[in-house]
Enzyme design. Sequence first.
Site, PDB file in Angstrom:
ATOM      1  N   LYS A   1       0.844  -1.109   0.019  1.00 33.38           N
ATOM      2  CA  LYS A   1      -0.197   0.046   0.002  1.00 33.38           C
ATOM      3  C   LYS A   1       0.849   1.324  -0.087  1.00 33.38           C
ATOM      4  CE  LYS A   1      -3.935  -1.919   2.099  1.00 33.38           C
ATOM      5  NZ  LYS A   1      -5.092  -1.833   3.332  1.00 33.38           N
TER       6      LYS A   1
ATOM      7  N   ASP B   1     -10.040   2.687   2.057  1.00 28.98           N
ATOM      8  CA  ASP B   1     -10.185   1.913   3.545  1.00 28.98           C
ATOM      9  C   ASP B   1     -10.727   3.038   4.462  1.00 28.98           C
ATOM     10  OD1 ASP B   1      -9.003  -0.385   2.919  1.00 28.98           O
ATOM     11  OD2 ASP B   1      -6.926   0.208   3.300  1.00 28.98           O
TER      12      ASP B   1
HETATM   13  P1  NAP Z   1      -0.028  -3.802   9.362  1.00 28.57           P
HETATM   14  O1  NAP Z   1       0.297  -2.509   8.490  1.00 28.57           O
HETATM   15  O2  NAP Z   1       0.842  -5.169   9.156  1.00 28.57           O
HETATM   16  O3  NAP Z   1      -0.136  -3.370  10.838  1.00 28.57           O
HETATM   17  C1  NAP Z   1      -0.414  -4.475  11.854  1.00 28.57           C
HETATM   18  C2  NAP Z   1      -0.569  -3.952  13.143  1.00 28.57           C
HETATM   19  O4  NAP Z   1      -1.085  -4.892  13.975  1.00 28.57           O
HETATM   20  C3  NAP Z   1       0.700  -3.354  13.772  1.00 28.57           C
HETATM   21  O5  NAP Z   1       0.573  -2.251  14.697  1.00 28.57           O
HETATM   22  C4  NAP Z   1       1.050  -4.518  14.789  1.00 28.57           C
HETATM   23  O6  NAP Z   1       1.840  -4.193  15.842  1.00 28.57           O
HETATM   24  C5  NAP Z   1      -0.049  -5.101  15.293  1.00 28.57           C
HETATM   25  N1  NAP Z   1      -0.356  -6.626  15.393  1.00 28.57           N
HETATM   26  C6  NAP Z   1       0.130  -7.662  14.547  1.00 28.57           C
HETATM   27  N2  NAP Z   1      -0.029  -8.785  15.223  1.00 28.57           N
HETATM   28  C7  NAP Z   1      -0.550  -8.511  16.421  1.00 28.57           C
HETATM   29  C8  NAP Z   1      -0.605  -9.324  17.754  1.00 28.57           C
HETATM   30  N3  NAP Z   1      -0.639 -10.522  17.787  1.00 28.57           N
HETATM   31  N4  NAP Z   1      -0.967  -8.817  18.984  1.00 28.57           N
HETATM   32  C9  NAP Z   1      -1.202  -7.158  19.014  1.00 28.57           C
HETATM   33  N5  NAP Z   1      -0.677  -6.481  17.948  1.00 28.57           N
HETATM   34  C10 NAP Z   1      -0.554  -7.057  16.587  1.00 28.57           C
HETATM   35  O7  NAP Z   1      -1.403  -4.160   8.711  1.00 28.57           O
HETATM   36  P2  NAP Z   1      -2.461  -3.289   8.292  1.00 28.57           P
HETATM   37  O8  NAP Z   1      -2.344  -2.987   6.753  1.00 28.57           O
HETATM   38  O9  NAP Z   1      -2.921  -2.131   9.271  1.00 28.57           O
HETATM   39  O10 NAP Z   1      -3.985  -4.380   8.406  1.00 28.57           O
HETATM   40  C11 NAP Z   1      -4.281  -4.965   9.621  1.00 28.57           C
HETATM   41  C12 NAP Z   1      -5.578  -5.558   9.618  1.00 28.57           C
HETATM   42  O11 NAP Z   1      -6.689  -4.957   9.183  1.00 28.57           O
HETATM   43  C13 NAP Z   1      -5.264  -6.896   8.729  1.00 28.57           C
HETATM   44  O12 NAP Z   1      -5.941  -8.026   9.448  1.00 28.57           O
HETATM   45  C14 NAP Z   1      -6.255  -6.674   7.560  1.00 28.57           C
HETATM   46  O13 NAP Z   1      -6.723  -7.832   6.921  1.00 28.57           O
HETATM   47  C15 NAP Z   1      -7.276  -5.926   8.187  1.00 28.57           C
HETATM   48  N6  NAP Z   1      -7.910  -4.889   7.096  1.00 28.57           N
HETATM   49  C16 NAP Z   1      -9.181  -5.147   6.927  1.00 28.57           C
HETATM   50  C17 NAP Z   1      -9.808  -4.147   6.179  1.00 28.57           C
HETATM   51  C18 NAP Z   1     -11.388  -4.195   6.115  1.00 28.57           C
HETATM   52  O14 NAP Z   1     -12.018  -3.861   4.976  1.00 28.57           O
HETATM   53  N7  NAP Z   1     -12.215  -4.736   6.865  1.00 28.57           N
HETATM   54  C19 NAP Z   1      -9.357  -3.230   5.239  1.00 28.57           C
HETATM   55  C20 NAP Z   1      -7.802  -3.151   5.562  1.00 28.57           C
HETATM   56  C21 NAP Z   1      -7.237  -3.914   6.433  1.00 28.57           C
HETATM   57  P3  NAP Z   1       3.314  -4.037  15.866  1.00 28.57           P
HETATM   58  O15 NAP Z   1       3.582  -2.724  15.689  1.00 28.57           O
HETATM   59  O16 NAP Z   1       3.779  -4.139  17.465  1.00 28.57           O
HETATM   60  O17 NAP Z   1       3.953  -5.286  15.116  1.00 28.57           O
END
Ligand code: NAP
Length: 270
Positions: free
Chosen positions: A69, A105
Amino acid sequence: MIIDQYTQGYGVIGNPIGHSLSPLIQNTAFREKGINAVYLAWEITDLKACMMGVRSLGIRGLSVTIPFKSDIIPLLDEVDGLAERIGAVNTVVNHKGLLKGYNTDAVGALRALEEKADISGNKVIIVGAGGAARAIGFILKQKGLEIFIANRSVDRGIELSRSLDCEFVRLDNLSDVQGDIIINTTPAGMSPKIDLSPVSEKAFREGMIAMDIIYNPGRTRFLDMAEKRGCIIINGIPMFIYQGAEQFRMWTGLDAPIETMTRAVEKALA
Ligand code: NAP
């Protein structure tokens, strides 16, 4: 639908991509609206080469997911102001050869919240500090809401809270905030690791809105705990549908068939 020489190509790029339900909702929408187009899922490793392919094949639109992204931004001809400020593009529109990036998003999450309640003046705890947290934090801040960022790694959480000009709070101090809304933007609890939650039940209080942006499963441990504590819950399906509906509108100029898309996702997840 007949695929012929006039069929237009769309798709989602990411890595991994096997979990994505974007092909399901976009193809459902194309079919329902009688548009001669197909939407595929491409698991890619070389983003630059992929974008050359998009240009040379005349792909009409892309959805962009983890981990591309931000990396896609310098490979585009133009980036919409909101996506630029968020620093993440999840949508590309091919305007007659000119590739422009957008972020849907943020508006998807906002619409999912606003259809459930009047959120003006609310205090919001965003759990996570990744791309989704940034997009949601940015748009809620723009709406004038008070934001708190909570994240597993403190440095990353503080960095995001600084860039949103809001407060950072530790994951084990969430009850001190007295938030009106709590949003899980982390993948903790996503299938197959459905027993995880990024917060404990102390994070929830009665009457609060708890939204999880994970849509698989539709009911996460986070939402289970929230409901037991008397919160109003929202799963990740509405945000997913609304971000996809906005993409569909940008690509085709038509309103997306939201109910049919939602039914398709609920059926697939059931
Ligand atoms: P990202 O940039 O990889 O960020 C992930 C975040 O989650 C980081 O802050 C990470 O913390 C934290 N994290 C990961 N594993 C964790 C755990 N076990 N316990 C606590 N914190 C944890 O990912 P993203 O792009 O933001 O996406 C995150 C989620 O949103 C994904 O599951 C994605 O599928 C979902 N999403 C859904 C939609 C929708 O339309 N519904 C749209 C976009 C994204 P650290 O900094 O400590 O690593």
